[in-house]
Design a protein around this motif. Structure first.
Motif, PDB file in Angstrom:
ATOM      1  N   ASN A 145      -4.222   9.963   7.984  1.00 17.13           N
ATOM      2  CA  ASN A 145      -4.751  11.000   9.060  1.00 17.13           C
ATOM      3  C   ASN A 145      -5.561  12.200   8.614  1.00 17.13           C
ATOM      4  OD1 ASN A 145      -2.887  12.104   7.464  1.00 17.13           O
ATOM      5  ND2 ASN A 145      -1.608  12.388   8.382  1.00 17.13           N
ATOM      6  N   GLY A 146      -5.159  12.125   6.616  1.00 15.58           N
ATOM      7  CA  GLY A 146      -6.208  13.132   6.178  1.00 15.58           C
ATOM      8  C   GLY A 146      -7.420  12.848   6.469  1.00 15.58           C
ATOM      9  N   PHE A 147      -8.363  12.086   6.242  1.00 13.80           N
ATOM     10  CA  PHE A 147      -9.424  11.777   6.748  1.00 13.80           C
ATOM     11  C   PHE A 147     -10.140  11.757   8.210  1.00 13.80           C
ATOM     12  CE2 PHE A 147     -13.155   9.743   5.865  1.00 13.80           C
ATOM     13  CZ  PHE A 147     -14.070   9.065   7.498  1.00 13.80           C
ATOM     14  N   ALA A 148      -8.972  12.423   9.454  1.00  9.77           N
ATOM     15  CA  ALA A 148      -9.069  12.014  10.637  1.00  9.77           C
ATOM     16  C   ALA A 148      -9.525  13.520  10.897  1.00  9.77           C
ATOM     17  CB  ALA A 148      -8.001  11.600  11.757  1.00  9.77           C
ATOM     18  N   SER A 149      -8.682  14.267  10.225  1.00 10.46           N
ATOM     19  CA  SER A 149      -8.964  15.998  10.789  1.00 10.46           C
ATOM     20  C   SER A 149     -10.353  15.855   9.669  1.00 10.46           C
ATOM     21  CB  SER A 149      -7.723  16.533  10.106  1.00 10.46           C
ATOM     22  OG  SER A 149      -6.972  16.847   8.959  1.00 10.46           O
ATOM     23  N   LYS A 150     -10.333  16.111   8.421  1.00 13.38           N
ATOM     24  CA  LYS A 150     -11.513  16.996   7.523  1.00 13.38           C
ATOM     25  C   LYS A 150     -12.342  15.868   8.217  1.00 13.38           C
ATOM     26  CE  LYS A 150      -8.565  16.530   3.262  1.00 13.38           C
ATOM     27  NZ  LYS A 150      -8.447  16.355   1.780  1.00 13.38           N
ATOM     28  N   ILE A 151     -13.093  14.790   8.709  1.00  9.19           N
ATOM     29  CA  ILE A 151     -14.317  14.647   8.667  1.00  9.19           C
ATOM     30  C   ILE A 151     -15.043  15.735  10.639  1.00  9.19           C
ATOM     31  CG2 ILE A 151     -13.670  12.200  10.608  1.00  9.19           C
ATOM     32  CD1 ILE A 151     -15.986  11.076   9.821  1.00  9.19           C
ATOM     33  N   ILE A 152     -13.807  15.583  10.909  1.00 13.25           N
ATOM     34  CA  ILE A 152     -14.160  16.699  11.755  1.00 13.25           C
ATOM     35  C   ILE A 152     -14.488  17.901  11.476  1.00 13.25           C
ATOM     36  CG2 ILE A 152     -12.812  17.882  14.052  1.00 13.25           C
ATOM     37  CD1 ILE A 152     -11.445  15.294  14.330  1.00 13.25           C
ATOM     38  N   ILE A 153     -13.742  18.365  10.180  1.00  9.91           N
ATOM     39  CA  ILE A 153     -14.628  19.443   9.694  1.00  9.91           C
ATOM     40  C   ILE A 153     -15.577  19.623   9.200  1.00  9.91           C
ATOM     41  CG2 ILE A 153     -13.799  21.116   7.956  1.00  9.91           C
ATOM     42  CD1 ILE A 153     -10.878  20.729   8.213  1.00  9.91           C
ATOM     43  N   ILE A 158       0.517   7.617   9.472  1.00  8.67           N
ATOM     44  CA  ILE A 158      -0.223   6.212   9.769  1.00  8.67           C
ATOM     45  C   ILE A 158      -0.605   6.454  11.470  1.00  8.67           C
ATOM     46  CG2 ILE A 158      -0.280   3.873  10.095  1.00  8.67           C
ATOM     47  CD1 ILE A 158       1.559   3.767   7.744  1.00  8.67           C
ATOM     48  N   LEU A 159       0.278   6.882  12.071  1.00 10.05           N
ATOM     49  CA  LEU A 159       0.122   6.511  14.108  1.00 10.05           C
ATOM     50  C   LEU A 159      -0.586   7.612  14.305  1.00 10.05           C
ATOM     51  CD1 LEU A 159       3.068   6.472  15.770  1.00 10.05           C
ATOM     52  CD2 LEU A 159       1.502   4.359  15.839  1.00 10.05           C
ATOM     53  N   ILE A 160      -0.756   8.677  13.449  1.00  8.55           N
ATOM     54  CA  ILE A 160      -2.111   9.536  13.510  1.00  8.55           C
ATOM     55  C   ILE A 160      -3.385   9.762  13.507  1.00  8.55           C
ATOM     56  CG2 ILE A 160      -2.939  12.405  13.277  1.00  8.55           C
ATOM     57  CD1 ILE A 160       0.234  12.991  13.532  1.00  8.55           C
ATOM     58  N   GLY A 161      -3.307   8.649  12.465  1.00  6.93           N
ATOM     59  CA  GLY A 161      -4.544   7.770  11.715  1.00  6.93           C
ATOM     60  C   GLY A 161      -4.966   7.261  12.294  1.00  6.93           C
ATOM     61  N   LEU A 162      -4.398   5.936  13.016  1.00  4.36           N
ATOM     62  CA  LEU A 162      -4.433   4.898  13.913  1.00  4.36           C
ATOM     63  C   LEU A 162      -5.656   5.732  14.580  1.00  4.36           C
ATOM     64  CD1 LEU A 162      -2.825   2.178  12.412  1.00  4.36           C
ATOM     65  CD2 LEU A 162      -4.903   2.503  12.344  1.00  4.36           C
ATOM     66  N   PHE A 163      -4.767   6.239  15.211  1.00  3.34           N
ATOM     67  CA  PHE A 163      -4.957   7.105  16.780  1.00  3.34           C
ATOM     68  C   PHE A 163      -5.285   8.361  17.148  1.00  3.34           C
ATOM     69  CE2 PHE A 163      -4.091   3.273  18.590  1.00  3.34           C
ATOM     70  CZ  PHE A 163      -2.740   2.673  17.987  1.00  3.34           C
ATOM     71  N   PRO A 164      -6.470   9.293  16.322  1.00  2.13           N
ATOM     72  CA  PRO A 164      -6.398  10.638  16.474  1.00  2.13           C
ATOM     73  C   PRO A 164      -7.151  11.143  17.422  1.00  2.13           C
ATOM     74  CG  PRO A 164      -8.461   8.901  14.907  1.00  2.13           C
ATOM     75  CD  PRO A 164      -7.075   8.441  15.764  1.00  2.13           C
ATOM     76  N   MET A 165      -8.014  10.347  18.720  1.00  4.32           N
ATOM     77  CA  MET A 165      -8.906  10.217  19.468  1.00  4.32           C
ATOM     78  C   MET A 165      -7.927  10.837  20.449  1.00  4.32           C
ATOM     79  SD  MET A 165     -11.988  11.478  18.724  1.00  4.32           S
ATOM     80  CE  MET A 165     -12.601  11.118  20.694  1.00  4.32           C
ATOM     81  N   GLN A 166      -6.660  10.197  21.048  1.00  7.84           N
ATOM     82  CA  GLN A 166      -4.797   9.891  21.301  1.00  7.84           C
ATOM     83  C   GLN A 166      -4.682  11.706  21.618  1.00  7.84           C
ATOM     84  OE1 GLN A 166      -6.887   7.342  20.855  1.00  7.84           O
ATOM     85  NE2 GLN A 166      -6.039   5.603  21.596  1.00  7.84           N
ATOM     86  N   PHE A 167      -4.432  11.207  19.699  1.00  4.82           N
ATOM     87  CA  PHE A 167      -3.711  12.815  19.820  1.00  4.82           C
ATOM     88  C   PHE A 167      -4.098  13.996  20.161  1.00  4.82           C
ATOM     89  CE2 PHE A 167      -0.187  13.656  16.836  1.00  4.82           C
ATOM     90  CZ  PHE A 167      -0.936  15.402  16.706  1.00  4.82           C
ATOM     91  N   THR A 168      -5.601  13.799  19.532  1.00  6.17           N
ATOM     92  CA  THR A 168      -6.041  15.530  19.765  1.00  6.17           C
ATOM     93  C   THR A 168      -6.496  15.729  21.176  1.00  6.17           C
ATOM     94  OG1 THR A 168      -7.858  14.293  19.375  1.00  6.17           O
ATOM     95  CG2 THR A 168      -7.485  15.423  17.551  1.00  6.17           C
ATOM     96  N   ASN A 169      -6.715  14.420  22.004  1.00  4.05           N
ATOM     97  CA  ASN A 169      -6.731  14.484  23.360  1.00  4.05           C
ATOM     98  C   ASN A 169      -5.606  15.415  23.959  1.00  4.05           C
ATOM     99  OD1 ASN A 169      -9.338  14.451  24.152  1.00  4.05           O
ATOM    100  ND2 ASN A 169      -9.540  12.074  24.306  1.00  4.05           N
ATOM    101  N   TYR A 170      -4.331  15.176  23.496  1.00 10.31           N
ATOM    102  CA  TYR A 170      -3.362  15.254  24.225  1.00 10.31           C
ATOM    103  C   TYR A 170      -2.413  16.565  23.654  1.00 10.31           C
ATOM    104  CZ  TYR A 170      -2.533  11.440  27.132  1.00 10.31           C
ATOM    105  OH  TYR A 170      -2.803  10.521  28.341  1.00 10.31           O
ATOM    106  N   PHE A 171      -2.577  16.480  22.410  1.00  2.45           N
ATOM    107  CA  PHE A 171      -2.259  17.721  21.666  1.00  2.45           C
ATOM    108  C   PHE A 171      -3.264  19.018  21.764  1.00  2.45           C
ATOM    109  CE2 PHE A 171       1.849  16.489  21.827  1.00  2.45           C
ATOM    110  CZ  PHE A 171       1.954  14.988  21.702  1.00  2.45           C
TER     111      PHE A 171
END
Lengths: 537, 142, 316
Positions: free
Chosen positions: A409-417, A478-491
């Motif tokens: 999950n660290g990569f998912a948020s850092k790449i957006i930043i 791991i879940l947030i890392g594998l599905f970042p798009m769904q997580f960000t869309n909902y929350f």
């Protein structure tokens, strides 16, 4: 439904007050009650978040049915709590982490005396964190600031060594100055406008010179609580000696202070460009300094503190760069990356400290190693990977997540930043990439010294509930890392819309003078235009 | 301490406690209230602790009384949720226990008014008294 | 459905092709180095024979080594090295390309080094420890200039107003040499000098080859590996050569003749040979090893200075 705001804050308060009574009956009863309360708060905060997504912001006044009911000749003086999507989401998330940490601490702190007082202070700190998220006027802000800082002081001094006393004194002296600054800023605002209500001040404010001084006082008091670059010294002293659950709650309180700081600076004082430029620079410096100084440390808990400082730098970098790029299409993404990184930072640093707590618990032999810290230089703990393969796999995953390596999950948020702050300045992206490499180096050093090599003595078996808590955290990661798009869309997307919709907030509380009778002047606070985020059925 | 101090402190105990109770109970009318009255009562107990040096009071008694005070405070605040919001003054303006309706204008102060404010003062007074006595007893016991 | 089968065939082609190309280029590199040092070198297919020999031998694991890390690290190293190639556009679009893959590729380059470090540290041998620590310092060093060098084309594409600037496909299709003015061309040339040094550092070849310093620490990070594990590590080294050269071809040398696929591929191999010759063979033959105490200074001082000067010149 709208009472849920106050229930989230006061149910742990009630439990904290009842604990000395319950302890007389039995210790298990009190632990059971605390666990029950924490689960109750989780459920309530989840329903609160759901109802805010459906019905819009909630404005709650303590002691009256609507914020407008006043004395016949006066203006509204009420304690107001407001909740929007971002604060209720953060409340839901923080209660989950706090309850998991409580179950972890049941296992690892069980042979210490005075544990009931520890849990009272733990619950009070949780009250402080949750209340801090929901403040609607300046007086409540000051009260919850004080609650969190004094409870943290009590938690730091739990182990009662000489170092603990020294660190607590250091912490208390810094935070007394901090709360005095906050009081000074609030006093300046109150003396000018006569209101303490945040919504009314945001409408009436003219940005005179006194207002800017008030902004600097309040901003620096809140930045002290966050703990970015020049204000981080209390963190090092405090984290060096406190137990792991206190460290995790203190990180949560820093994260809640980030939200409050941006709310006040953005809603009330308008977009003050020099302040936000200064924030961007400070956060870039804290990324660099946090990682570089962590390379030179030998004390495990100090390394946690420095890594936490650098991750906070990433968060503030994302959000403040988003505010600097107003009216461009990258604003949403930058703030989204920053808010997403709040979640990932709490999870990653939380898991790292939980694992280090288990390491310290395993290596403790009763009169030889203190619980406070382990110095890496003497290398007293070696070769743990032979006996604890699950713990070493967890540490490897935490290394990947904290440095921002795919697929966690660290990569998912850092790449957006990274992709958003590049448009502000490419040097910030380069600093970000550099920071993650340095974090990797620090964590590999710890891993190699503690886990690899030949074991040098027998260690105690790993506590089981603690390992279960670590696995729950890892599965989140791991879940947030594998599905970042769904997580960000909902929350995350509703939270970003809540943070940047400044005119929405102003329209929600509309001050309208209504002179009907000559003796009374009734001031109405009405709710306009409830915001609908999306249909959540 | 010698006998004179002990006997005088026992004699002075009741006026001080009554005075502290007076400050607590009239908190909604005169300056004072919960915190101030509680400090006065704690000073009475401090007098006792200093005069009598053997351990006549244990620490956990104060802890219990403090808990009772605090839970009373929070529970009354919780009751307000059923009427309206948290901390709602559900006793004022009903002519029931503490709720005599007061009209606008100067008056000499009615003890029967105020709603849940006197109850809160009571709870805070009890809590502050026991908390401060706890602190003084801990300092003495070290 | 047909798309899926096509992608599958392409993936298999890349796996086999990259391994063979990497080994062939390693052989060419060895024979050219030998000729430059006035020796007769090994035959060109020598790396293939080495791999075949290593596959037959037995893998020996030290006694106190942590077995699962020790055996996992060559596999991860090889897998991620091949995975990088899926994201780089070779003769057209990349196979798995998306919108943000430049940062992903920069991060994926950390993985082979990281897994070798972990494998070496887990083998409980002093030589491997020293080699692993040196490799960590090496990695810390070259990531800074690598980040600067990779973000130069991104900035050029951003300044020209294209969208999707972090995607390798976008940078490959818009030739960056057409987006700069004259001062920028000098900047890009300086940047290319820094890139050759970065490639030499990334692949741990002289003058940056401290982690596998054969004469000093008996093989360094790879000291305890033997048999099948060592074969996989050699394969991952070979694929890494292709991977990083392809990355810089896609970023900085994207010219090509728009003809049929075979000729484009041959030109790509020609560009590969050019980069590998300069950054591997040439620099390796004429330099000797840097000391460990000076390494970070050289990376963060001289090489980053070159890269930054290039960036600043491109900015104007």
């Amino acid at each position: 439904m709208r009472n849920f705001i106050i229930l989230v804050i006061t149910i742990p308060l009630l439990t904290a007050f009842l604990l000395p009574l319950l302890k007389i009956f039995s210790k298990k009863l009190s632990n059971f009650c605390i666990g029950l309360n924490l689960i109750l708060i989780n459920i309530i905060s989840f329903f609160l978040y759901k109802s805010i997504l459906e019905n819009g912001n909630i404005i709650y006044s303590v002691g009256a049915s609507a914020p407008s009911i006043t004395a016949p000749s006066g203006f509204p003086i009420r304690i107001i709590l407001t909740a929007n999507a971002l604060s209720s989401f953060l409340a839901m998330f923080f209660t989950i982490i706090a309850s998991l940490t409580f179950f972890y601490s049941l296992n690892t702190l069980k042979e210490y005396a005075n544990l009931d007082k520890f849990y009272i202070l733990y619950l009070l700190l949780l009250v402080g964190i949750l209340g801090f998220l929901f403040v609607g006027d300046f007086f409540t802000l000051f009260v919850f600031y004080e609650i969190s800082s004094i409870s943290t002081a009590g938690l730091i001094v739990f182990l009662r060594n000489k170092e603990n006393f020294k660190s607590t004194f250091h912490y208390l002296s810094i935070f007394s100055i901090g709360s005095l600054f906050l009081l000074l800023g609030i006093g300046l605002l109150y003396s000018q406008y006569g209101f303490l209500n945040m919504a009314i001040i945001s409408q009436k404010i003219q940005l005179s010179f006194l207002d800017k001084i008030a902004l600097s006082f309040i901003g620096s008091a809140l930045l002290l609580k966050v703990g970015v670059f020049p204000f981080y010294f209390w963190k090092i002293e405090a984290y060096k000696v406190s137990p792991i659950s206190a460290i995790i709650l203190s990180i949560l309180s820093s994260l809640s202070a980030i939200y409050v700081m941006f709310k006040i600076v953005f809603y009330i004082f308008g977009l003050n460009i020099p302040f936000i430029i200064a924030l961007t620079l400070l956060s870039a410096l804290s990324i660099l300094f946090g990682n570089l100084l962590a390379l030179a440390q030998k004390n495990l808990k100090k390394i946690i503190a420095y890594l936490a400082i650098s991750e906070l730098g990433y968060i503030i970098l994302g959000i403040s760069s988003g505010f600097l790029m107003q009216n461009s299409k990258f604003e949403f993404n930058a703030i989204k990356g920053g808010l997403f990184h709040i979640i990932n930072d709490a999870l990653d640093i939380g898991t790292l400290s939980l694992i280090i707590g288990v390491i310290l618990y395993i290596a403790k032999i009763k009169n030889s190693l203190s619980y406070n810290s382990v110095s890496l230089q003497q290398n007293e703990i070696r070769g743990l990977a032979h006996k604890y393969p699950l713990l070493s796999i967890s540490f490897l995953l935490v290394i990947l997540a904290l440095s921002g390596l795919p697929p966690l999950n660290g990569f998912a948020s850092k790449i957006i930043i990274y992709e958003s702050i590049f448009h502000l300045n490419p040097a910030l992206t380069i600093i970000g990439v550099l920071g993650s490499i340095l974090t990797l180096a620090v964590l590999i050093k710890i891993f190699a010294l503690i886990f690899l090599g030949a074991p040098n003595r027998d260690y105690q078996p790993a506590p089981k509930i603690a390992m279960v808590v670590i696995f729950i955290f890892l599965s989140f990661m791991i879940l947030i890392g594998l599905f970042p798009m769904q997580f960000t869309n909902y929350f995350i997307n509703p939270s970003v819309k809540a943070l940047i919709s400044k005119p929405g907030y102003k329209n929600n509380i509309h001050l309208q003078q209504d002179n009907q009778e000559q003796n009374h002047s009734i001031i109405h606070l009405t709710l306009h235009s409830k915001q609908r985020y999306f249909n959540y059925i | 301490m010698n006998r004179v101090v002990k006997i005088i402190s026992l004699i002075m105990l009741s006026p001080i406690i009554i005075f502290g109770g007076y400050i607590i109970c009239h908190g909604h009318l005169t300056p004072g209230g919960g915190f101030q009255g509680g400090v006065v009562i704690a000073s009475a107990i401090a007098l006792l602790i200093i005069a009598f040096e053997d351990k006549i009071i244990k620490n956990h008694l104060f802890s219990l009384i403090e808990t009772i005070g605090l839970t009373f405070f929070i529970s009354i605040a919780f009751v307000g949720i059923f009427k309206n919001t948290f901390f709602y003054n559900f006793l004022s303006n009903t002519n029931y226990i503490l709720g005599k309706t007061i009209y606008f204008g100067a008056n000499s102060g009615y003890l029967n008014s105020g709603g849940i404010i006197p109850l809160m003062n009571l709870a805070v007074g009890v809590e502050v008294a026991s908390a401060l006595s706890f602190i003084i007893l801990s300092i003495k016991n070290k | 459905m047909f798309n899926l089968i096509l992608k599958f065939i392409l993936i298999m082609l890349i796996i086999i092709g990259s391994i063979s190309l990497g080994l062939i280029f390693e052989g060419i590199d060895r024979i050219l180095t030998a000729k430059m040092q006035k020796r007769v070198g090994p035959p060109i297919l020598q790396p293939f024979y080495d791999i075949r020999k290593l596959m037959i031998k037995e893998s020996i694991i030290p006694k106190y080594a942590i077995k699962w890390i020790f055996e996992l690290s060559p596999i991860i190293s090889l897998t991620v090295s091949i995975l990088i190639l899926f994201y780089i556009p070779i003769v057209g679009k990349s196979i798995l390309g998306g919108s943000n893959d430049l940062i992903l590729v920069v991060y994926l380059f950390i993985f082979p080094g990281l897994s070798i470090v972990l494998g070496a540290l887990s083998s409980n041998s002093t030589y491997s420890n020293i080699g692993a620590q040196r490799l960590v310092i090496n990695m810390l060093g070259y990531e800074f200039p690598l980040a600067i060098a990779c973000f130069v084309p991104v900035w050029l594409v951003y300044k020209s107003g294209f969208s999707n600037i972090f995607s390798l496909n976008t940078i490959y299709t818009h030739n960056i040499w057409g987006l700069v003015n004259q001062i920028g061309i000098i900047g890009l040339l300086i940047e290319i000098i820094a890139i050759f040094l970065i490639i030499a550092g990334e692949l741990s070849k002289s003058p940056f080859d401290l982690d596998t310093a054969d004469s000093e620490i008996a093989g360094g990070a790879l000291a305890e590996y033997s048999g099948r594990n060592l074969a996989m590590l050699n394969l991952s080294e070979a694929v890494k050569i292709i991977a990083i050269s392809s990355l810089f071809i896609a970023l900085f040398f994207p010219w090509n003749i728009q003809s049929n696929l075979i000729i484009m591929f041959l030109i790509y191999i020609l560009k590969l040979f050019f980069i590998i010759f300069i950054s591997l063979t040439l620099i390796k033959t004429v330099t000797s090893r840097f000391k460990i105490s000076k390494l970070t200074g050289i990376y963060w001082g001289y090489v980053s200075l070159l890269a930054t000067i290039g960036f600043l010149l491109v900015l104007f």
